[in-house]
Write an enzyme that holds these catalytic residues in place. Structure first.
Site, short mmCIF file in Angstrom:
data_model
loop_
_atom_site.label_atom_id
_atom_site.label_comp_id
_atom_site.label_asym_id
_atom_site.label_seq_id
_atom_site.Cartn_x
_atom_site.Cartn_y
_atom_site.Cartn_z
N TRP A 75 0.71 -1.29 0.03
CA TRP A 75 0.02 0.07 -0.12
C TRP A 75 0.81 1.25 -0.02
O TRP A 75 1.69 1.55 0.85
CB TRP A 75 -0.98 0.16 1.23
CG TRP A 75 -1.93 -0.85 1.24
CD1 TRP A 75 -2.13 -2.22 1.94
CD2 TRP A 75 -2.83 -0.99 0.47
NE1 TRP A 75 -3.30 -3.01 1.49
CE2 TRP A 75 -3.92 -2.19 0.55
CE3 TRP A 75 -3.56 -0.18 -0.74
CZ2 TRP A 75 -5.14 -2.56 -0.11
CZ3 TRP A 75 -4.73 -0.43 -1.33
CH2 TRP A 75 -5.64 -1.72 -0.98
N SER A 97 7.00 6.49 -0.53
CA SER A 97 6.92 5.51 0.53
C SER A 97 5.74 4.56 0.83
O SER A 97 4.72 4.87 -0.14
CB SER A 97 7.11 6.37 2.14
OG SER A 97 7.25 5.36 3.19
N SER A 98 5.86 3.42 1.32
CA SER A 98 4.82 2.51 1.22
C SER A 98 4.99 1.35 2.37
O SER A 98 6.00 1.48 3.01
CB SER A 98 4.89 1.73 0.00
OG SER A 98 6.08 0.70 -0.09
N ALA A 99 3.81 0.79 2.43
CA ALA A 99 3.73 -0.25 3.54
C ALA A 99 3.92 -1.39 2.81
O ALA A 99 2.99 -2.06 1.86
CB ALA A 99 2.31 -0.26 4.25
#
Length: 378
Positions: A75, A97-99
């Site tokens: 995500w 940026s991400s999860a």
């Protein structure tokens, strides 16, 4: 009945274990233990076409939100430095940026061969989720994590505190390592790099390892674990995984100007440019032309060298292809020659590629160091 985060974590961990039977059970156990919902804040981005649309937790039901959080997918949480929580409508741009999807987090950790007691530097804290997974497995006292973006670093620290994990955190350029807490048994990167930064070699213990994805501006990457020998040279082989992380910000390509096709010299292509749709072929092309980017059009491909402005573009002609090349580099010739070498080696997947690296010189090869090989742009 409302969704139960604990049950969702267990189900996700079971799915990851079933999808990778060779995975050390300790890694799915970490997925089952770390509450991912604490690491995505209250907004994330969905991608459609060329746009990123923020999804806010307040605009969804609890079940829908937790269902998204515990889906094994990445995500995106930030576009060009703008957090999803601060965006109201669709935006364009590049993820910063991400999860990361949990299965990739634990796959990378498995490749790194991390064991309890290992002292580890994680380059790229991001949301802090992967840091928490490392803490659960290795113990927080053995985990150091550094984040380039100071805002993200502060947010990740809050996430980790809320989840009960206390690793050593730092804000700064992770490509320079984290000298104040060195030495490390392992360095693991949750960002891709164009080459191994010299500082990483200098901050490893004897026999230490580096696990990262080698990527470039054609967006093909290979996951590799390199082990340092007694003479300061690191050796390793890539895995067969077709995966990547976001490029480290200092390794990102500079902004591109508007592109205009220039005819230059016109020749016939020996290879079908559609071959570059295959991941391994693009990886080879990237090795051969490390400062070039690749674009696809309805009629072929475009190569543009960021450093010199050289370009090559293809168009169909009869049953074959014509290529136009302009500038000091013959980009298509460089790429085509490398692809012919790759074909001559049996067109192998990434598991047949390896790397020999020092702080000063880094070579990717096929089969063995004596096989076809290319220098990374150190």
């Amino acid at each position: 009945m409302p969704a139960d985060p604990t049950a969702l974590r267990l189900a996700l961990a079971d799915d990851i274990a079933a999808g990778n039977p060779a995975l050390d059970p300790a890694w799915p156990d970490a997925v089952a233990a770390v509450p991912r919902e604490l690491f995505v804040d209250n907004a994330l981005f969905r991608h459609a076409g060329s746009e990123w649309t923020p999804v806010h937790q307040t605009e969804t039901s609890d079940d829908e939100w937790l269902g998204m959080v515990y889906t094994d997918r990445t995500w995106v949480t930030q576009i060009d430095g703008r957090d999803a929580a601060d965006v109201e409508g669709p935006v364009t741009g590049s993820p910063t940026s991400s999860a990361t999807l949990p299965s990739l987090v634990v796959r990378t950790a498995q490749v790194a061969d991390l064991q309890p007691g290992h002292r580890v530097l994680e380059v790229g804290t991001g949301t802090g989720y992967s840091t928490a997974v490392l803490c659960h497995r290795l113990g927080a006292k053995n985990v150091v994590s550094i984040e380039y973006d100071t805002g993200l670093a502060a947010t990740a620290a809050a996430h980790l505190h809320a989840a009960g994990y206390t690793p050593t955190l730092a804000a700064g350029d992770g490509l320079r390592g984290c000298r104040e807490h060195a030495d490390y048994d392992a360095i693991i990167a949750t960002c891709s790099v164009r080459y191994i930064p010299p500082h990483w070699f200098w901050q490893l213990t004897d026999g230490g390892s580096i696990t990262t994805t080698i990527c470039g501006w054609m967006q093909a990457a290979g996951l590799i674990r390199l082990v340092l020998d007694d003479e300061g040279t690191a050796h390793g082989r890539f895995t067969a995984d077709n995966i990547t992380y976001m490029l480290a910000r200092p390794h990102e390509r500079p902004p591109s100007p508007l592109f205009f096709k220039l005819d230059g010299d016109t020749t016939s292509a020996c290879l079908d440019p559609e071959l570059l749709q295959r991941w391994e072929a693009r990886f080879v092309a990237q090795l051969a032309a490390p400062s070039a980017e690749l674009m696809e059009t309805n009629s072929g491909i475009i190569l543009r060298d960021v450093a010199t402005g050289s370009q090559a573009w293809t168009e169909p002609k009869g049953t074959g292809w014509t290529v136009h090349q302009h500038g000091p580099l013959r980009l298509w010739n460089q790429v085509e020659d490398a692809l012919i070498q790759w074909h001559g080696s049996g067109a192998p997947d990434l598991a047949e590629f390896g790397m020999t690296a020092t702080a000063e010189s880094q070579t990717v090869w096929i089969g063995s160091p004596q096989g076809p090989h290319w220098q990374l742009p150190v």
